[in-house]
Structure formats: C-alpha cells, structure tokens
Design a protein around this motif. Structure first.
Motif, mmCIF file in Angstrom:
data_model
loop_
_atom_site.group_PDB
_atom_site.id
_atom_site.type_symbol
_atom_site.label_atom_id
_atom_site.label_comp_id
_atom_site.label_asym_id
_atom_site.label_seq_id
_atom_site.Cartn_x
_atom_site.Cartn_y
_atom_site.Cartn_z
ATOM 1 N N SER A 94 0.829 -1.213 0.000
ATOM 2 C CA SER A 94 0.000 0.000 0.000
ATOM 3 C C SER A 94 0.858 1.255 0.000
ATOM 4 O O SER A 94 0.582 2.211 -0.732
ATOM 5 C CB SER A 94 -0.925 0.013 1.223
ATOM 6 N N LEU A 95 1.889 1.250 0.827
ATOM 7 C CA LEU A 95 2.777 2.416 0.893
ATOM 8 C C LEU A 95 3.471 2.632 -0.440
ATOM 9 O O LEU A 95 3.586 3.767 -0.921
ATOM 10 C CB LEU A 95 3.810 2.214 2.002
ATOM 11 N N THR A 96 3.911 1.543 -1.060
ATOM 12 C CA THR A 96 4.550 1.644 -2.371
ATOM 13 C C THR A 96 3.584 2.235 -3.394
ATOM 14 O O THR A 96 3.930 3.147 -4.154
ATOM 15 C CB THR A 96 5.025 0.258 -2.847
ATOM 16 N N GLY A 97 2.351 1.709 -3.426
ATOM 17 C CA GLY A 97 1.361 2.206 -4.372
ATOM 18 C C GLY A 97 0.996 3.656 -4.136
ATOM 19 O O GLY A 97 0.773 4.411 -5.085
ATOM 20 N N LEU A 98 0.956 4.055 -2.871
ATOM 21 C CA LEU A 98 0.598 5.432 -2.538
ATOM 22 C C LEU A 98 1.685 6.407 -2.971
ATOM 23 O O LEU A 98 1.399 7.441 -3.596
ATOM 24 C CB LEU A 98 0.356 5.552 -1.034
ATOM 25 N N ILE A 99 2.938 6.071 -2.669
ATOM 26 C CA ILE A 99 4.049 6.961 -3.026
ATOM 27 C C ILE A 99 4.203 7.057 -4.536
ATOM 28 O O ILE A 99 4.339 8.138 -5.111
ATOM 29 C CB ILE A 99 5.347 6.469 -2.372
ATOM 30 N N VAL A 100 4.179 5.892 -5.178
ATOM 31 C CA VAL A 100 4.371 5.857 -6.629
ATOM 32 C C VAL A 100 3.148 6.400 -7.361
ATOM 33 O O VAL A 100 3.258 7.027 -8.417
ATOM 34 C CB VAL A 100 4.672 4.406 -7.084
ATOM 35 N N ALA B 186 -9.574 -0.242 2.413
ATOM 36 C CA ALA B 186 -9.814 -0.944 1.149
ATOM 37 C C ALA B 186 -8.615 -1.769 0.716
ATOM 38 O O ALA B 186 -8.744 -2.611 -0.184
ATOM 39 C CB ALA B 186 -10.172 0.062 0.048
ATOM 40 N N GLY B 187 -7.451 -1.530 1.338
ATOM 41 C CA GLY B 187 -6.242 -2.258 0.973
ATOM 42 C C GLY B 187 -5.916 -3.375 1.947
ATOM 43 O O GLY B 187 -6.504 -4.456 1.885
ATOM 44 N N PRO B 188 -4.971 -3.148 2.871
ATOM 45 C CA PRO B 188 -4.529 -4.228 3.765
ATOM 46 C C PRO B 188 -5.638 -4.851 4.614
ATOM 47 O O PRO B 188 -5.657 -6.070 4.801
ATOM 48 C CB PRO B 188 -3.493 -3.527 4.655
ATOM 49 N N ILE B 189 -6.557 -4.027 5.136
ATOM 50 C CA ILE B 189 -7.609 -4.578 5.996
ATOM 51 C C ILE B 189 -8.568 -5.452 5.178
ATOM 52 O O ILE B 189 -8.898 -6.583 5.572
ATOM 53 C CB ILE B 189 -8.362 -3.444 6.718
ATOM 54 N N LEU C 225 -1.932 -2.821 -3.088
ATOM 55 C CA LEU C 225 -1.190 -1.994 -4.040
ATOM 56 C C LEU C 225 -2.133 -1.271 -4.984
ATOM 57 O O LEU C 225 -2.034 -0.053 -5.199
ATOM 58 C CB LEU C 225 -0.229 -2.883 -4.831
ATOM 59 N N LEU C 226 -3.103 -1.997 -5.537
ATOM 60 C CA LEU C 226 -4.025 -1.421 -6.514
ATOM 61 C C LEU C 226 -5.020 -0.469 -5.854
ATOM 62 O O LEU C 226 -5.483 0.481 -6.492
ATOM 63 C CB LEU C 226 -4.760 -2.538 -7.261
ATOM 64 N N ALA C 227 -5.370 -0.731 -4.598
ATOM 65 C CA ALA C 227 -6.245 0.202 -3.874
ATOM 66 C C ALA C 227 -5.572 1.565 -3.762
ATOM 67 O O ALA C 227 -6.206 2.612 -3.980
ATOM 68 C CB ALA C 227 -6.574 -0.349 -2.487
ATOM 69 N N ALA C 228 -4.286 1.570 -3.440
ATOM 70 C CA ALA C 228 -3.554 2.837 -3.326
ATOM 71 C C ALA C 228 -3.467 3.541 -4.676
ATOM 72 O O ALA C 228 -3.660 4.759 -4.771
ATOM 73 C CB ALA C 228 -2.153 2.581 -2.772
ATOM 74 N N LEU C 229 -3.197 2.797 -5.741
ATOM 75 C CA LEU C 229 -3.125 3.396 -7.074
ATOM 76 C C LEU C 229 -4.474 3.974 -7.495
ATOM 77 O O LEU C 229 -4.549 5.047 -8.101
ATOM 78 C CB LEU C 229 -2.666 2.359 -8.102
ATOM 79 N N SER C 230 -5.561 3.274 -7.182
ATOM 80 C CA SER C 230 -6.899 3.753 -7.546
ATOM 81 C C SER C 230 -7.255 5.044 -6.821
ATOM 82 O O SER C 230 -7.793 5.983 -7.415
ATOM 83 C CB SER C 230 -7.958 2.686 -7.228
ATOM 84 N N VAL C 231 -6.945 5.090 -5.538
ATOM 85 C CA VAL C 231 -7.277 6.278 -4.737
ATOM 86 C C VAL C 231 -6.517 7.499 -5.244
ATOM 87 O O VAL C 231 -7.098 8.584 -5.401
ATOM 88 C CB VAL C 231 -6.978 6.023 -3.247
#
Length: 437
Positions: A102-108, A189-192, A143-149
């Motif tokens: 999630s952190l990777t997806g959020l930063i990237v 929506a991601g890890p949980i 990962l994809l949840a972070a990218l979508s947000v």
C-alpha cells in the motif's frame, strides 16, 4: 428507457462472456453494436463510434502497456524484482507486506498515471506472492487500492486537476484534504480488506514470474530500485520542473514531452536494457526475445481494453451520461452526496472514471455557487464517486482479471468490491471533513 437499454447492453455482455463463453473482445464488439442500435445512434455512425473508441483508448494505453510489460518482464527475469521483494520483506516483514504494498502504491501513485503504475508494480506483487507462497490477490489488492485512490482523489491526475480548475478550487488544499481522506481509505480498502482474500486462488501470467535465482546472481539493490522505479523518478522530476518554470518558458514544451508517460516508459525500457541486461553481460538477442514474449503475453489484454473503449464510446456518443446526470440534478439531497451519486451512476454505466468525473463537473459547475459547499470537497466527492463498482465496461477490470488470471466471479469479489469500498469510504471521509470546514 435509456438506463434500461444500458442495463440490457451490459447484461448482454455478461451473458456472452459468462454463459456463452465467448472471447471478451468479441463479446465487447457485439454488445457495443447492439447498444448503438438500442440507444438510437444512426446506423452509419455505429461502426465509426466502435472504431473511434478502440483507437482512442489504445492510443493512450498501447505504448504504456507494451513498454510496461517489457520492463516488468526484464525486472522479473533479471532478478531485480526478487531483490526488491527481499528488501521489502526484510524491511516490513512477511506479516506486514500488504502495508508495504500500500505504501509503495501510494508513493508511486501520486505522480504516476494509473495504467503505468499498474503494469510497473503488479509484477513486483506477483514476485512477492510467488516467492513467499502468498495469494497474489492478497498481495496485489492493497497496491491497486492505493493506485486507484491516488488516480481518483489527488491532483495532478487528470480528473481531479480538471475538476479543481472547473470549480475554481485550490489545488494545494484539495491535495491536502485528499491526503487526509486517502490514508484511511487505502488502509481499509487495501490491507484490511485483503485479510479476507487470502484464500482466493490466483495464477498470474507466467511472463511476470521468474524462478528464484541464487543470491549471487541477483543485481544490486540500488540498481534494482533505480531501474524499476526510473519511471517514477522521471515523472516526478519533469512534473516538478514544469511546475517551477514560469508560464510560457521556452523549456516548458521540452519537459512536457519528456514527462509524457509513453516517452518515460520508452526511456525506462532502454535504460533497463542496459542496466539489467547489457551491463550484466546478457546477450542482446536474449533480451529482445524476452521483450517479444512479453508483447505476445499481453496481446489479448490490449484487445480486451480496446473492446471496453468501444462500448464506452457508444455510451458517450449516444448521450447516456448527460441524460442520466440531468435526470438526477433535481434530487433534493446534500450537494456532496448528489455529486457523488451522479458520478457513481455514470461511472457504473460508462466505465471510465475520468469521463464520469468530468461529465458530472459539466452539470455541477453552473450551479456550484448556489450549492453552499466547499469546492475542494466537491472535487473529492466526485473523485470518490468516479471509482464506484468497476465492472465489465471498465478497462481496469479486464486488466486486473487478465493479469491476475482470475474468474469473472473472483474478479468481482475482489477488484469490484475493493473499488466500491474506495468510493464509499471516500464519501464518508468527505462528509466527515465537511463537518469541520
């Protein structure tokens, strides 16, 4: 009747794929033509709309998807992804790997367009899942949840940035409020949410999975990270430089060109060819064979994405989104909920988050001064609604299904539900901020 015909078209698409077992690309073409007839498009314009929709969507995505597949293939086969995954696992531990994703997806995801981030980072999730015998869905969904947000909520992504301009909002404030909402939304929506997906079986495309290499044959962590994340570095730097340059500066067009996702991916693949290939004595013929195989593996994905573009264009040309939005405009509800609802319905009907957001903006913008609502929160409400329930008419749905090699049922249970959670939690976050602003 318009909504009914849209539902009939989507139902036909579902039946052709699930019941008739038809190839999704053929099903899209048939459903698109039928939708054109039902929605009253002139018969001589239907074929043109189908071709336009396919061309427009592929024109935006083909370079990004193909180059991303090549980069992902090389990062996997060279051992760079294995090195990165080992680094992440050592840093966060196996029990917290979903938070690392999630952190990777959020930063990237903040500077990276969604499709670029998808094809760049999904191979990393596959490698982690493969190496540590975890479910690819369990690792990939955070990962994809972070990218979508980030795609739906945060400037400088196209839809939020355009909404900021239309509503005369403040981009800095929108980004700040968006980050406040993004963090809990991604967490839930991601890890949980992913903790419920550990038993979902997924057999991802082999092109993104390499057999574990001996430690001595792996590239260094610095080389691996720089090569894999070069697109991120290039986009961040070109975006910052373009932002800092005065308006009309002679260099603006140069950095705009260098910051184009297609150009960024091309430069990244060329650099990876050297850093993970030629520099490590890999034969050029072997590298090119690897790229050819990567392209073959995603050929059907490109066709399915094109099919989704055809159906979206039929809905757009027939005026479906405009009719639905105008019909809902008179609803007597909270402005933020109204904007979210209009966007969510358009999103479900036409598939595109960007089209849904911008169509709603066209309806809301003329009456925003009478709505008594913070325009920054309005941008975020529409952004959340634009991610509602991704399904058969969304290219992202098919990219996820085909890359993760899932059934339709499991795609809906994981991807579609994750996107729905993002939309609903995002709205709750917007309404909560509205109480204090």
């Amino acid at each position: 009747m318009t909504i009914f015909f849209v539902l009939v078209s989507i139902a036909l698409l579902v039946l052709l794929i699930v019941w008739a077992k038809l190839n999704p690309f053929l099903a899209f073409l048939i459903a698109s033509i039928v939708a054109g007839f039902l929605l009253g498009l002139p018969i001589d314009q239907i074929a043109g709309a189908v071709q336009k929709g396919m061309g427009n969507l592929l024109g935006d995505l083909v370079v990004v998807i193909v180059m991303g597949a090549m980069l992902g293939k090389l990062v996997a086969e060279s051992g760079a992804a294995q090195r990165i995954s080992g680094f992440l696992m050592g840093l966060f531990g196996k029990n917290r790997i979903t938070w690392a994703m999630s952190l990777t997806g959020l930063i990237v995801g903040i500077p990276l367009f969604y499709n670029v981030g998808f094809v760049l980072l999904v191979p990393l999730a596959f490698t982690v899942a493969y190496q540590y015998r975890l479910s690819a869905v369990y690792v990939g969904i955070p990962l994809l949840a972070a990218l979508s947000v980030t795609h739906g909520f945060l400037p400088p992504h196209p839809s939020p940035a355009a909404l900021v301009a239309q509503f005369e909002a403040n981009m800095g404030l929108t980004l700040f409020y968006g980050l406040l909402i993004t963090l809990p939304t991604v967490a839930i929506a991601g890890p949980i949410f992913a903790t419920r997906l550990k038993k979902i079986e997924s057999h991802p495309l082999k092109t993104f999975q390499a057999e574990p290499l001996p430690e001595s044959e792996l590239p260094g962590i610095a080389n691996s990270l720089i090569t894999a994340l070069l697109p991120v570095f290039l986009l961040i730097s070109t975006t910052l430089i373009s932002f800092l340059l005065p308006e009309g500066h002679p260099s603006s067009s140069v950095f705009s060109f260098l910051g184009d996702p297609g150009v960024v991916m091309l430069v990244s693949v060329l650099y990876a060819t050297y850093s993970l290939g030629i520099r490590r004595k890999a034969p050029m013929k072997k590298l090119m064979e690897s790229y050819t195989q990567a392209t073959k593996d995603i050929a059907m994905i490109l066709l399915i994405v094109a099919g989704a573009g055809a159906l979206k264009q039929i809905f757009t040309d027939s005026g479906v989104s405009q009719e639905i939005a105008e019909g809902l405009q008179s609803w007597s509800v909270h402005p933020l909920i109204l904007a979210w609802t209009i966007t969510a319905i358009i999103r479900v009907c036409v598939g595109s988050a960007t089209v849904a957001g911008l169509t709603t903006a066209g309806i809301i913008a003329p009456i925003i001064h009478t709505m008594n609502v913070d325009p920054n929160l309005l941008v975020l409400a529409i952004g959340a609604g634009s991610l509602m329930f991704s399904h058969f008419n969304d290219a992202g749905f098919w990219m996820y299904k085909e890359f993760f090699n899932l059934s339709i049922k499991d795609t809906i249970k994981t991807w579609s539900l994750m996107e729905t959670l993002v939309a609903i939690i995002g709205l709750i976050g917007v309404l909560a901020l509205d109480l204090f602003i």
